[in-house]
Scaffold this active site. Structure first.
Site, PDB file in Angstrom:
ATOM      1  N   ILE A 100       0.878  -1.172   0.000  1.00  0.00           N
ATOM      2  CA  ILE A 100       0.000   0.000   0.000  1.00  0.00           C
ATOM      3  C   ILE A 100       0.912   1.218   0.000  1.00  0.00           C
ATOM      4  O   ILE A 100       1.808   1.344   0.838  1.00  0.00           O
ATOM      5  CB  ILE A 100      -0.959   0.013   1.218  1.00  0.00           C
ATOM      6  N   SER A 101       0.727   2.077  -0.981  1.00  0.00           N
ATOM      7  CA  SER A 101       1.592   3.248  -1.126  1.00  0.00           C
ATOM      8  C   SER A 101       1.533   4.123   0.119  1.00  0.00           C
ATOM      9  O   SER A 101       0.524   4.176   0.824  1.00  0.00           O
ATOM     10  CB  SER A 101       1.172   4.086  -2.336  1.00  0.00           C
TER      11      SER A 101
END
Length: 213
Positions: free
Chosen positions: A58-59
């Site tokens: 997840i960025s």
């Protein structure tokens, strides 16, 4: 408590990258904890990428903020995201753009993202299990296209699905280096190329990855 943590996260982001009022408001409105795996809830508001299974990440909220700003969403009515992942980027976009379409190739992640989006009571995001490189021709053309994974080159059929005058943002790989790059479609081709900053994203991969029974 969640609202305070989110506000502090936005403050930390703004120290590193200027936020427009619309993007700041969007980030403040989404509970990031819902998009982070259970074992990492205590790190939900840190400005770091986090693992989320299936060899995906997840960025970081800073990266999501940057990608959203680089997309220049003002005036856009529809956006196509290639690589739904956790669903967090789509959730942020949903607060700025009226119609969000997001494609994920890994079934497990797609199913989890749908549940998170539902928990947020967001109803303007359409998700699809597919190879993102196919795009989503049914609802084309799109005013904006965002790649949440890195590519060597933009597939021609995705260029075809971008509106004339539309903006596409993608991490482009050149000589093993990734650069967030913005294009504008003019006369049917991508032009006005702007290399914005170096980055590290997982690569776009062909095909689907389905859950095993």
């Amino acid at each position: 408590m969640q609202a305070l943590k989110t506000a502090n996260m936005v403050l930390e982001i703004s120290k590193k990258f200027p936020l427009s009022p619309s993007v700041e408001k969007a980030i403040l409105s989404i509970n990031r904890e819902l998009f982070v795996p259970n074992g990492f809830k205590h790190l939900a508001y840190a400005l770091d990428a986090l693992p989320m299974g299936a060899s995906q990440w997840i960025s970081s909220p800073l990266t999501v903020a940057k990608m959203t700003e680089y997309l220049q969403c003002e005036g856009a009515d529809s956006v196509l995201e290639i690589g739904c992942g956790s669903g967090y980027q789509a959730a942020i976009l949903s607060k700025i753009i009226r119609r969000v379409f997001s494609i994920e190739r890994i079934e497990k992640l797609w199913l989890e993202a749908r549940e998170r989006i539902k928990l947020c009571d967001i109803y303007n995001i359409n998700t699809k299990l597919d190879d993102g490189q196919n795009g989503w021709a049914t609802f084309a053309p799109y005013d904006r296209i965002l790649f949440s994974a890195s590519v060597v080159e933009i597939p021609q059929n995705l260029i075809a699905q971008l509106s004339e005058g539309g903006i596409l943002v993608a991490p482009i790989v050149t000589n093993n280096t990734q650069t967030i790059t913005r294009f504008i479609k003019r006369d049917g081709i991508l032009s006005n190329k702007q290399e914005l900053e170096s980055c590290v994203f997982v690569p776009v991969v062909s095909g689907l990855e389905r859950e095993k029974n």
